[in-house]
Write a protein that holds these residues in place. Structure first.
Motif, short mmCIF file in Angstrom:
data_model
loop_
_atom_site.label_atom_id
_atom_site.label_comp_id
_atom_site.label_asym_id
_atom_site.label_seq_id
_atom_site.Cartn_x
_atom_site.Cartn_y
_atom_site.Cartn_z
N MET A 1 0.88 -1.16 -0.05
CA MET A 1 -0.24 0.12 -0.09
C MET A 1 0.86 1.13 0.01
O MET A 1 2.03 1.23 0.53
N GLU A 2 0.29 2.46 -0.56
CA GLU A 2 1.14 3.60 -0.40
C GLU A 2 1.46 3.97 0.88
O GLU A 2 0.91 3.61 1.95
N GLY A 3 2.66 4.49 1.20
CA GLY A 3 3.26 5.09 2.40
C GLY A 3 3.59 3.70 3.46
O GLY A 3 3.86 4.16 4.62
N GLY A 4 3.44 2.59 2.91
CA GLY A 4 3.72 1.40 3.63
C GLY A 4 2.66 1.02 4.64
O GLY A 4 3.05 0.11 5.61
N ALA A 5 1.35 1.58 4.44
CA ALA A 5 0.06 1.06 5.28
C ALA A 5 0.23 -0.55 4.90
O ALA A 5 0.41 -1.04 3.79
N GLN A 6 -0.32 -1.03 5.85
CA GLN A 6 -0.73 -2.57 5.80
C GLN A 6 -2.30 -2.83 6.07
O GLN A 6 -2.69 -2.20 7.12
N VAL A 7 -2.97 -3.68 5.26
CA VAL A 7 -4.42 -3.79 5.49
C VAL A 7 -4.78 -5.22 5.55
O VAL A 7 -4.36 -5.90 4.60
N LYS A 8 -5.37 -5.75 6.68
CA LYS A 8 -5.95 -6.89 6.87
C LYS A 8 -7.41 -6.84 6.34
O LYS A 8 -8.25 -6.08 6.88
N ILE A 9 -7.72 -7.34 5.17
CA ILE A 9 -9.05 -7.36 4.82
C ILE A 9 -10.10 -8.44 5.34
O ILE A 9 -9.85 -9.85 5.05
N VAL A 10 -10.92 -8.11 5.85
CA VAL A 10 -11.96 -9.08 6.64
C VAL A 10 -13.12 -9.21 5.69
O VAL A 10 -13.72 -10.21 5.18
#
Length: 154
Positions: A1-10
């Motif tokens: 993701m942009e800027g190093g964000a991490q997303v866990k998608i439920v």
């Protein structure tokens, strides 16, 4: 993701990746987002969706204008003149209808839940962990729980 964000998608979709929960009529999105310090996370939101972010750890700016006087804060004294726009743990940010959200960090990372979906347009009755449409349905649910018939087996 942009800027190093991490997303866990439920539930929902981010950058073309679909979460495991699917085919729900209210088109919900449930994301667990971690943004490193000094970074920004932006995400589009469906028109007409109710959206909120709940901060778990760290702090961030959850509005682009960084103006603490443009929002309500539950539990605050109206006479507190020093208001920060930085939102920390156990803060809930409720968004209005718009095109998306933008969250920015500075000195520390932040982790938050981002939840959205179309409103169901039904009355809500709530007591403890049970949510129904009427208080009578709440009473029935608690009676069923006490009698061991609340969970239906197929």
């Amino acid at each position: 993701m942009e800027g190093g964000a991490q997303v866990k998608i439920v539930c929902g979709r981010v950058n073309g990746v679909q979460g495991p929960v699917r085919d729900i009529v209210t088109d919900p999105e449930y994301l667990d987002v971690a943004v490193p310090k000094g970074a920004q996370f932006t995400h589009p939101i469906g028109k007409g969706h109710t959206v909120f972010a709940y901060v778990i750890q760290g702090s961030a700016y959850f509005d682009t204008g960084r103006d603490p006087y443009t929002r309500e804060e539950a539990g605050r004294n109206y006479f507190d003149m020093d208001r920060e726009c930085l939102c920390g743990p156990e803060n809930l940010v409720l968004y209005g209808d718009g095109d998306g959200v933008s969250i920015t960090t500075e000195k520390e990372p932040v982790r938050f839940l981002l939840v959205s979906g179309r409103p169901i347009g039904e009355p809500v009755a709530w007591y403890g962990p049970i949510v129904m449409n009427t208080s009578e349905e709440i009473r029935t649910a608690f009676d069923e729980y006490r009698n061991g018939t609340f969970i239906k087996r197929r």
